[in-house]
Enzyme design. Structure first.
Site, short mmCIF file in Angstrom:
data_model
loop_
_atom_site.label_atom_id
_atom_site.label_comp_id
_atom_site.label_asym_id
_atom_site.label_seq_id
_atom_site.Cartn_x
_atom_site.Cartn_y
_atom_site.Cartn_z
N SER A 257 0.72 -1.07 0.11
CA SER A 257 -0.01 0.10 0.15
C SER A 257 0.82 1.29 -0.04
CB SER A 257 -0.91 -0.04 0.98
OG SER A 257 -1.83 1.07 1.01
N ASP A 339 -8.89 -4.40 -6.37
CA ASP A 339 -8.18 -3.59 -5.49
C ASP A 339 -9.14 -2.12 -5.41
OD1 ASP A 339 -7.24 -1.86 -3.86
OD2 ASP A 339 -5.41 -2.48 -3.96
N HIS A 371 -7.61 -5.00 -2.06
CA HIS A 371 -6.43 -4.25 -1.18
C HIS A 371 -5.88 -5.12 -0.26
CE1 HIS A 371 -3.95 -0.67 -1.09
NE2 HIS A 371 -4.25 -0.52 0.35
#
Length: 402
Positions: A257, A339, A371
């Site tokens: 991330s 995602d 995600h």
């Protein structure tokens, strides 16, 4: 954040501060009878538990200050993930996560809390560590710090493989947490321990933007992605190179991330430091990233990262894709096809450009993930792939446990 008492019979906001430690108070519990108060302080990532037994359950500032404070000794540096008190305050139940053991339930007897100011350590009552790896085979991290480019201190956790020495230098992976408003703490990481077992060290710093060090430090990341924190990471690489047991030519970088974005920033804008990199769901182009987030994120994104129209020049200048031709390190990119936060295009535009340039890049796409990983099989596959990639690139064929 401190601990305050609000008087319901007074005007709104009438608070009396009871505890004002220099670190965050993360959890507070008061027994049902009002006689015992317990609270957890996050001190540089480590949980500390404090208890007061109040006279006749009188919860006011005078009674609070008159009651002796007792710190509960922890079995090892770790994080208290949950805290509860019995109705009579004679016992506390804790969920503690440590670097050598995932979260387990512990109990603490508080009946003796009083003027003696002594209390027995928590007693472990569950054993859910699948595989039963002996704790002595696992590595406890060392808290370290270094001074970064603007004079600030950056703290972190350094995991040293058991056989590392000046005579046996080893590779190290710089691990960058996501968020970026999160904190690296001494909790169990199977991925870290696997790399350590193979002879690869880990350094996990809390660069600017991390939580746990005050709001000013946390907000330094706002509208500065790829700015001050990248300089912090450059200083982290130089710090690692200064250690006599680290091989300076075998430093990797890893993150997911925001940590994936920072990983891509490192290898594209500070290419001289890295021998390998793994990026998991990291943005590569801040303009397309800001354009593709869910509608409910857009106002926040403009404040947090930047507006893709008004701040296009800044976002282009800070995007790893802008510097893709400078990437030299072999790269593994891992992405979820579904995602909603970091669209798959963020990974695929980076992979496509690297392939056009003839650079070494591997791409692992999970069609049924978003995600991160919700399915255990996918989680195991992804982190096994990351570990094997680092082993190939940092250790070479035939390397054994280190």
């Amino acid at each position: 954040m401190g601990l305050a008492l609000h008087r319901p019979d007074g005007p709104p906001g009438n608070l009396e501060w009871l505890e004002t430690p220099p670190w965050d108070v993360e959890a507070v519990e008061l027994s049902r009878d009002g006689r015992v108060a317990a609270w957890v302080v996050n001190e540089n990532g480590v949980s500390r538990l404090f208890v007061r037994r109040l006279a006749a359950g009188a919860l006011d500032g005078e009674a609070w200050r008159a009651a002796p404070v007792v710190e509960v000794p922890m079995p090892e540096a770790g994080v208290i993930a949950a805290l509860a008190l019995s109705a009579d305050g004679r016992r506390a139940v804790l969920l503690i996560n440590r670097s050598r053991r995932p979260a387990e339930v512990y109990t603490v007897e508080l009946a003796e809390v009083g003027p003696s100011r002594q209390i027995a350590p928590p007693r472990q009552v569950t054993d859910g560590f699948i595989g039963a790896i002996p704790e002595e085979e696992l590595v406890v991290p060392e808290p370290v710090s270094y001074v970064t480019w603007d004079g600030r201190g950056i703290s972190g956790w350094l995991y040293r493989p058991r056989k590392a020495s000046p005579e046996h230098r080893v590779p190290v992976v710089l691990s960058i947490h996501g968020g970026p408003e999160a904190q690296e703490r001494p909790t169990y990481s199977a991925f870290y321990q696997l790399l350590l077992h193979r002879g690869i060290g880990i350094f996990a710093p809390n660069i600017r933007g991390s939580t746990g060090y005050g709001r000013t430090f946390q907000r330094l990341i706002y509208r500065d992605w790829g700015g001050g924190e990248l300089k912090d990471l450059g200083e982290a690489a130089r710090f690692l190179r200064s250690l006599d047991w680290v091989d300076p030519d075998r430093i990797g970088v890893f993150g997911g991330s925001f940590g994936g974005f920072a990983t891509l920033s490192c290898i594209s804008r500070l290419p001289e430091y890295w021998a390998a990199a793994v990026d998991i769901v990291g943005p590569s182009n801040l303009i397309t990233f800001a354009q593709s987030v869910p509608p409910t994120w857009r106002d926040f994104m403009a404040e947090w990262v930047g507006d893709p129209e008004r701040d296009a020049e800044l976002l282009r200048e800070r995007s790893p894709i802008t510097y893709v031709d400078q990437i030299r390190a072999p790269l593994l990119v891992i992405q979820g096809a579904k995602d909603p936060r970091v669209h798959r295009n963020e990974s695929e535009q980076m992979v496509a450009r690297l392939r056009e340039l003839g650079r070494e890049v591997e791409y692992l796409l999970f069609e049924d993930e978003g995600h991160g990983f919700t399915k255990r099989a996918n989680n195991l596959k992804a982190f096994r792939a990351a570990a094997e990639f680092f082993e190939r690139k940092l250790l070479g064929p035939g390397a054994g446990p280190g």
